[in-house]
Design an enzyme around this catalytic site. Structure first.
Site, PDB file in Angstrom:
ATOM      1  CG  HIS A   5       5.497 -10.144   3.776  1.00 16.04           C
ATOM      2  ND1 HIS A   5       5.753  -9.684   5.058  1.00 16.04           N
ATOM      3  CD2 HIS A   5       6.709 -10.343   3.203  1.00 16.04           C
ATOM      4  CE1 HIS A   5       7.062  -9.602   5.239  1.00 16.04           C
ATOM      5  NE2 HIS A   5       7.662  -9.998   4.132  1.00 16.04           N
ATOM      6  CB  VAL A  24       4.334 -14.543  -2.354  1.00 13.81           C
ATOM      7  CG1 VAL A  24       4.304 -13.788  -3.661  1.00 13.81           C
ATOM      8  CG2 VAL A  24       5.312 -15.712  -2.429  1.00 13.81           C
ATOM      9  NE  ARG A  50      -2.851  -5.468  12.197  1.00 16.37           N
ATOM     10  CZ  ARG A  50      -3.723  -6.077  12.995  1.00 16.37           C
ATOM     11  NH1 ARG A  50      -5.017  -6.053  12.703  1.00 16.37           N
ATOM     12  NH2 ARG A  50      -3.309  -6.701  14.082  1.00 16.37           N
ATOM     13  NE  ARG A  93      10.567  -9.949   3.959  1.00 18.39           N
ATOM     14  CZ  ARG A  93      11.081 -11.149   3.861  1.00 18.39           C
ATOM     15  NH1 ARG A  93      12.396 -11.312   3.936  1.00 18.39           N
ATOM     16  NH2 ARG A  93      10.315 -12.218   3.698  1.00 18.39           N
TER      17      ARG A  93
END
Length: 260
Positions: A80, A78, A159, A168
């Protein structure tokens, strides 16, 4: 862990390509939608990615169901922020026996599994002891471990997925979030192989900014990198091995860590 792509923009590749072309054309959507060829779709996607024209990728959206991961991993996920999340609440979904399956890292499996197993069981017992004493679920859950298993629904556009994968998929990412990322990449490449053809850790993304012909993850063994080193400090000679090591992580649905 179980990762499943449950919804996505079916015409995402075409939409991204048309959006990219419309930005350089006086003609409108109907014309480009009718005239756009498959070859053009691939060309516009490739050129948008290699030139850093990321905004057009925002038009294609993906929703994943991610199950059986730890709260450690979900908290990393989260971070991101250009995404939408809905996570299982331990306030309302109590960790009853068959659903209480905390995640044990592979490093602990070999060194101290009995210690962690006891800690997980103690936390479970304390949780229910607190409930019996009248403590509400929202407060009793404070004793649950970071490793407690959770489920989460995640929606990202293409995107943000490129940004997520860049960080990651890298070998420097912790093993669990890295395994999640590789499984998510497999899922989106299955439905949109052209749009995610050039996805990879940041060493791949940044390399493609300076190459005439972009590379993919499948090219890694036959590529001499132009970049002297990646942003994590790995030399160009070591990048292929580093990427292969990062890619080797694979976690089964019952949480067993294996090689890929």
């Amino acid at each position: 862990m179980k990762i499943k792509l449950v919804s996505y923009s079916k015409d995402g590749e075409r939409i991204v390509a048309i959006a990219a072309k419309m930005s350089r054309s006086r003609k409108g959507w109907d014309y480009h939608e009718k005239e756009m060829t498959d070859d053009e779709i691939e060309t516009w996607i490739r050129d948008s990615i290699t030139h850093g024209y990321w905004s057009v990728l925002e038009h294609s959206v993906y929703t994943f169901s991610i199950e059986g991961i730890s709260r450690v991993a979900s908290h990393q996920l989260v971070r991101h922020r250009i995404a939408s999340y809905t996570q299982m609440s331990h306030r309302f979904a109590k960790p009853v026996d068959k659903y209480y399956k905390p995640i044990t890292p592979p490093s602990i499996e070999k060194r101290g599994k009995e210690v962690v197993d006891k800690a997980y069981q103690d936390a479970y017992n304390y949780f229910y002891q607190l409930l019996e004493k009248g403590v509400p679920e929202e407060d009793a859950r404070y004793v649950l471990p970071n490793g407690v298993n959770t489920n989460i629904v995640v929606t990202m556009n293409a995107r943000e997925l490129y940004n997520f994968f860049g960080l990651r998929l890298c070998s420097r990412a912790q093993w669990e979030i890295r395994a999640i990322a590789w499984k998510m990449l497999d899922e989106v490449k299955r439905v949109h192989p052209r749009l995610f053809k050039y996805a990879g850790p940041n060493c791949i993304i940044h390399e493609n900014f300076i190459r005439e012909n972009p590379i993919t993850l499948d090219d890694i063994d036959n590529t001499v990198f132009i970049s002297q080193r990646c942003i994590e400090g790995v030399t160009r000679e070591g990048i292929p091995k580093c990427v292969k090591n990062a890619r080797s992580i694979l976690v089964s649905e019952d949480g067993v860590v294996m090689g890929k």
